[in-house]
Design a protein around this motif. Structure first.
Motif, PDB file in Angstrom:
ATOM      1  N   UNK A   1      27.147 -22.911  45.281  1.00 57.39           N
ATOM      2  CA  UNK A   1      26.580 -22.589  46.584  1.00 57.39           C
ATOM      3  C   UNK A   1      27.574 -21.765  47.389  1.00 57.39           C
ATOM      4  N   UNK A   2      27.112 -20.695  48.000  1.00 61.99           N
ATOM      5  CA  UNK A   2      27.950 -19.826  48.817  1.00 61.99           C
ATOM      6  C   UNK A   2      28.369 -20.591  50.075  1.00 61.99           C
ATOM      7  N   UNK A   3      29.689 -20.829  50.232  1.00 66.00           N
ATOM      8  CA  UNK A   3      30.122 -21.642  51.366  1.00 66.00           C
ATOM      9  C   UNK A   3      30.026 -20.908  52.696  1.00 66.00           C
ATOM     10  N   UNK A   4      29.576 -19.629  52.676  1.00 66.97           N
ATOM     11  CA  UNK A   4      29.299 -18.913  53.917  1.00 66.97           C
ATOM     12  C   UNK A   4      28.214 -19.635  54.701  1.00 66.97           C
ATOM     13  N   UNK A   5      27.376 -20.369  53.975  1.00 65.86           N
ATOM     14  CA  UNK A   5      26.218 -21.002  54.590  1.00 65.86           C
ATOM     15  C   UNK A   5      26.416 -22.515  54.714  1.00 65.86           C
ATOM     16  N   UNK A   6      27.609 -22.925  55.085  1.00 68.19           N
ATOM     17  CA  UNK A   6      27.847 -24.338  55.333  1.00 68.19           C
ATOM     18  C   UNK A   6      27.003 -24.770  56.526  1.00 68.19           C
ATOM     19  N   UNK A   7      26.196 -25.782  56.342  1.00 67.90           N
ATOM     20  CA  UNK A   7      25.248 -26.181  57.364  1.00 67.90           C
ATOM     21  C   UNK A   7      25.793 -27.281  58.261  1.00 67.90           C
ATOM     22  N   UNK A  40       5.250 -19.914  37.731  1.00 70.16           N
ATOM     23  CA  UNK A  40       6.691 -19.780  37.925  1.00 70.16           C
ATOM     24  C   UNK A  40       7.114 -20.264  39.308  1.00 70.16           C
ATOM     25  N   UNK A  41       6.202 -20.176  40.277  1.00 70.80           N
ATOM     26  CA  UNK A  41       6.509 -20.636  41.624  1.00 70.80           C
ATOM     27  C   UNK A  41       6.667 -22.134  41.726  1.00 70.80           C
ATOM     28  N   UNK A  42       6.159 -22.866  40.740  1.00 74.79           N
ATOM     29  CA  UNK A  42       6.273 -24.329  40.759  1.00 74.79           C
ATOM     30  C   UNK A  42       7.742 -24.751  40.729  1.00 74.79           C
ATOM     31  N   UNK A  43       8.569 -24.010  40.003  1.00 76.33           N
ATOM     32  CA  UNK A  43      10.004 -24.325  39.944  1.00 76.33           C
ATOM     33  C   UNK A  43      10.630 -24.209  41.326  1.00 76.33           C
ATOM     34  N   UNK A  44      10.194 -23.198  42.084  1.00 78.17           N
ATOM     35  CA  UNK A  44      10.724 -23.016  43.436  1.00 78.17           C
ATOM     36  C   UNK A  44      10.280 -24.153  44.344  1.00 78.17           C
ATOM     37  N   UNK A  45       9.049 -24.619  44.159  1.00 81.42           N
ATOM     38  CA  UNK A  45       8.563 -25.766  44.938  1.00 81.42           C
ATOM     39  C   UNK A  45       9.445 -26.977  44.659  1.00 81.42           C
ATOM     40  N   UNK A  46       9.658 -27.258  43.383  1.00 81.61           N
ATOM     41  CA  UNK A  46      10.453 -28.432  42.999  1.00 81.61           C
ATOM     42  C   UNK A  46      11.859 -28.355  43.591  1.00 81.61           C
ATOM     43  N   UNK A  47      12.499 -27.192  43.451  1.00 83.91           N
ATOM     44  CA  UNK A  47      13.874 -27.053  43.921  1.00 83.91           C
ATOM     45  C   UNK A  47      13.945 -27.155  45.445  1.00 83.91           C
ATOM     46  N   UNK A  48      12.957 -26.581  46.123  1.00 78.21           N
ATOM     47  CA  UNK A  48      12.946 -26.624  47.584  1.00 78.21           C
ATOM     48  C   UNK A  48      12.699 -28.033  48.096  1.00 78.21           C
ATOM     49  N   UNK A  49      11.759 -28.731  47.476  1.00 74.72           N
ATOM     50  CA  UNK A  49      11.465 -30.105  47.880  1.00 74.72           C
ATOM     51  C   UNK A  49      12.695 -30.994  47.691  1.00 74.72           C
ATOM     52  N   UNK A  50      13.344 -30.882  46.555  1.00 71.13           N
ATOM     53  CA  UNK A  50      14.510 -31.718  46.283  1.00 71.13           C
ATOM     54  C   UNK A  50      15.673 -31.364  47.209  1.00 71.13           C
ATOM     55  N   UNK A  55      18.900 -32.956  52.077  1.00 73.92           N
ATOM     56  CA  UNK A  55      19.344 -32.687  53.449  1.00 73.92           C
ATOM     57  C   UNK A  55      18.760 -33.696  54.445  1.00 73.92           C
ATOM     58  N   UNK A  56      17.846 -34.542  53.944  1.00 72.18           N
ATOM     59  CA  UNK A  56      17.160 -35.527  54.788  1.00 72.18           C
ATOM     60  C   UNK A  56      16.277 -34.864  55.852  1.00 72.18           C
ATOM     61  N   UNK A 214      12.969 -12.154  49.471  1.00 73.34           N
ATOM     62  CA  UNK A 214      12.907 -12.876  48.188  1.00 73.34           C
ATOM     63  C   UNK A 214      11.469 -13.268  47.876  1.00 73.34           C
ATOM     64  N   UNK A 215      11.009 -12.961  46.664  1.00 74.85           N
ATOM     65  CA  UNK A 215       9.678 -13.397  46.237  1.00 74.85           C
ATOM     66  C   UNK A 215       9.724 -14.887  45.911  1.00 74.85           C
ATOM     67  N   UNK A 216       8.620 -15.584  46.160  1.00 72.69           N
ATOM     68  CA  UNK A 216       8.661 -17.043  46.049  1.00 72.69           C
ATOM     69  C   UNK A 216       9.198 -17.563  44.714  1.00 72.69           C
ATOM     70  N   UNK A 217       8.816 -17.021  43.551  1.00 79.72           N
ATOM     71  CA  UNK A 217       9.353 -17.578  42.297  1.00 79.72           C
ATOM     72  C   UNK A 217      10.875 -17.462  42.175  1.00 79.72           C
ATOM     73  N   UNK A 218      11.496 -16.593  42.990  1.00 82.50           N
ATOM     74  CA  UNK A 218      12.955 -16.437  42.959  1.00 82.50           C
ATOM     75  C   UNK A 218      13.648 -17.225  44.063  1.00 82.50           C
ATOM     76  N   UNK A 219      12.892 -17.942  44.888  1.00 86.68           N
ATOM     77  CA  UNK A 219      13.447 -18.674  46.027  1.00 86.68           C
ATOM     78  C   UNK A 219      14.175 -19.919  45.530  1.00 86.68           C
ATOM     79  N   UNK A 220      15.440 -20.052  45.907  1.00 86.63           N
ATOM     80  CA  UNK A 220      16.269 -21.151  45.432  1.00 86.63           C
ATOM     81  C   UNK A 220      16.927 -21.883  46.598  1.00 86.63           C
ATOM     82  N   UNK A 221      17.666 -22.923  46.282  1.00 82.78           N
ATOM     83  CA  UNK A 221      18.292 -23.742  47.308  1.00 82.78           C
ATOM     84  C   UNK A 221      19.162 -22.910  48.243  1.00 82.78           C
TER      85      UNK A 221
END
Length: 246
Positions: A1-7, A40-50, A55-56, A214-221
């Motif tokens: 994970x790019x630490x530029x985006x520390x939340x 292919x977008x299902x993978x993005x759903x799974x990764x986004x949900x998790x 992050x709660x 970013x197109x949805x199938x390429x959307x990641x954490x």
């Protein structure tokens, strides 16, 4: 994970809503049918949900199928319904493991019988989960939602259950599909399009909007983190001035 985006975990949106756009264009780039993009977008759903669960985030709403999407070619609609059924069955253990409660908004009566049954079976099995609420907007259109709310309110006035003078924001909110969740804090749309396409028109009144190429199938954490990072840099005034907030 790019630490530029520390939340900042003290300043996370309570409710994130996502317009998952770009499956068809992604598939076209691969020289494949649109249905391949949806799969292919299902993978993005799974990764986004998790990622949201980690992050709660309390509420995540995904715009999965709009009322207008029924006008798409039957082959594509059938493929989407099949993907929905398979995904619900496959992802149930993950939802249980992450304490996720499934919810839906929209006109579920329009869904095919098998898809509707699978949807409500999973909703029933996750109803006691107390972590994040994952809402699928299925056969959903915000204008239709508002029309339905107006009709319900008119009926209550007609039968003397409600006085016209008592109609306010709270009354309208209580008749929306989303009556049991807070308004959206952050609305994300993928694929570069910059519109909200009849999604949460009332609930997104003060939401922060984030658009990504970013197109949805390429959307990641990392892409989710970028959106939240952008949200955290903004000043949410809700009609007030900066000086009032300080």
């Amino acid at each position: 994970m790019d630490n530029t985006f520390t939340l900042n975990t003290e300043n996370l949106p309570q409710h994130i809503a996502i317009i998952m756009d770009g499956n068809g264009r992604w598939a076209k780039q691969q020289g494949m049918l649109r249905a391949f993009g949806h799969e292919s977008g299902v993978k993005s759903v799974r990764e986004t949900v998790e990622a949201c669960a980690r992050l709660k985030i309390k509420f995540l709403t995904l715009y999965a199928f709009s009322t207008e999407n029924w006008n798409r070619p039957k082959l594509e609609v059938d493929a989407l319904m099949s993907i929905l059924m398979n995904s619900l069955k496959k992802e149930l253990p993950t939802m249980q493991k992450n304490n996720i409660k499934l919810n839906t908004i929209g006109n579920a009566n329009m869904l095919p019988d098998r898809a509707r049954k699978q949807l409500f079976d999973v909703i029933e099995q996750t109803k006691d989960n107390t972590g994040m609420t994952l809402t699928l907007a299925l056969s959903y259109g915000s204008r239709e939602e508002l029309v339905a709310a107006v009709k319900e309110i008119c009926e209550e006035v007609k039968t003397n259950k409600l006085d016209i003078a008592d109609i306010n924001d709270t009354v309208i909110q209580s008749h929306l599909y989303t009556r049991n969740m807070p308004d959206a804090d952050l609305v994300i749309r993928t694929s570069g399009e910059q519109r909200i396409s009849n999604f949460l028109l009332w609930q997104a009144a003060y939401a922060e909007l984030y658009f990504t190429e970013v197109l949805w199938p390429d959307f990641r954490e990392e892409d989710l983190h970028k959106a939240i990072f952008s949200y955290q840099k903004r000043e949410r005034r809700f009609g007030k001035t900066s000086e009032q907030l300080k």
